[in-house]
Design a protein around this motif. Structure first.
Motif, short mmCIF file in Angstrom:
data_model
loop_
_atom_site.label_atom_id
_atom_site.label_comp_id
_atom_site.label_asym_id
_atom_site.label_seq_id
_atom_site.Cartn_x
_atom_site.Cartn_y
_atom_site.Cartn_z
N GLU A 75 -5.79 56.09 62.57
CA GLU A 75 -5.21 56.95 61.54
C GLU A 75 -5.54 58.42 61.83
OE1 GLU A 75 -6.59 55.59 57.72
OE2 GLU A 75 -5.03 54.04 57.61
N GLN A 76 -6.74 58.67 62.34
CA GLN A 76 -7.13 60.04 62.70
C GLN A 76 -6.12 60.64 63.67
OE1 GLN A 76 -10.81 60.17 64.91
NE2 GLN A 76 -11.03 62.38 64.69
N PHE A 77 -5.55 59.79 64.54
CA PHE A 77 -4.59 60.26 65.53
C PHE A 77 -3.15 59.91 65.15
CE2 PHE A 77 -8.40 61.22 67.64
CZ PHE A 77 -8.10 62.24 68.50
N GLY A 78 -2.94 59.65 63.88
CA GLY A 78 -1.58 59.52 63.34
C GLY A 78 -0.85 58.24 63.63
N ARG B 279 -0.76 49.97 67.97
CA ARG B 279 -1.09 51.34 67.56
C ARG B 279 -1.80 52.08 68.68
NH1 ARG B 279 -4.07 50.46 62.01
NH2 ARG B 279 -4.21 52.74 62.01
N LEU B 280 -2.70 51.40 69.39
CA LEU B 280 -3.39 52.03 70.51
C LEU B 280 -2.38 52.47 71.57
CD1 LEU B 280 -5.92 52.89 72.05
CD2 LEU B 280 -6.20 50.50 72.77
N GLU B 281 -1.35 51.68 71.80
CA GLU B 281 -0.33 52.03 72.79
C GLU B 281 0.40 53.32 72.44
OE1 GLU B 281 0.68 51.08 75.86
OE2 GLU B 281 -1.20 50.00 75.76
N LYS B 282 0.44 53.68 71.17
CA LYS B 282 1.15 54.88 70.73
C LYS B 282 0.33 56.16 70.92
CE LYS B 282 3.90 52.38 67.35
NZ LYS B 282 4.17 52.17 65.92
#
Length: 147
Positions: free
Chosen positions: A143-146, A16-19
């Motif tokens: 989640e804040q950044f989708g 998720r961080l990579e996205k």
């Protein structure tokens, strides 16, 4: 509840961080992506005993908020951030992301540590509580950044 210390949950957080990229926009809150990845480093560094944040324990804060840190109930959107944890500077996204990845990797490698230093405000946590808190905080901001 997921835990940072579970292989699947840790891998999910990494993916998720990579996205997240420098242009990712928040769905709520005031931080940009670089500020968010900077902010997310602080709790990880606290778990590792490597934080330079100056905080004092307050029995009322401890009584009101400690269990919330590892409860299954998600953090509220737009929850206030203590001043010591606010990241409102001008940060380089790529540097901050690399730092967060480094700290996450270090905590992952230290996942079996049963004797962490007490949290500077909330005191002692079990290994399971530390793992849940780390996952819950990172999940909230991802989640804040989708993602």
């Amino acid at each position: 509840m997921k835990s940072f210390f579970e292989p699947d949950a840790y891998q999910e957080l990494q993916e998720r961080l990579e996205k997240i990229n420098p242009d990712s926009q928040p769905e709520w809150g005031k931080m940009n992506a670089a500020q968010m990845v900077n902010h997310c480093q602080a709790p990880v560094k606290i778990a590792l005993g490597k934080s330079d944040i100056n905080m004092k324990s307050n029995w009322l804060i401890k009584a009101l908020f400690k269990k919330m840190l590892y409860s299954p109930k998600p953090y509220r959107k737009n929850s206030p951030t203590p001043p010591q944890f606010r990241s409102n500077g001008d940060y380089d996204f790529n540097e901050e992301k690399a730092s967060l990845q480094k700290w996450m990797q270090e905590l992952w490698e230290d996942r079996n540590n049963e004797n962490r230093d007490p949290h500077p405000v909330f005191g002692n946590f079990t290994k399971d509580q530390w793992g849940i808190m780390q996952w819950k905080h990172l999940n909230h901001h991802f989640e804040q950044f989708g993602v």
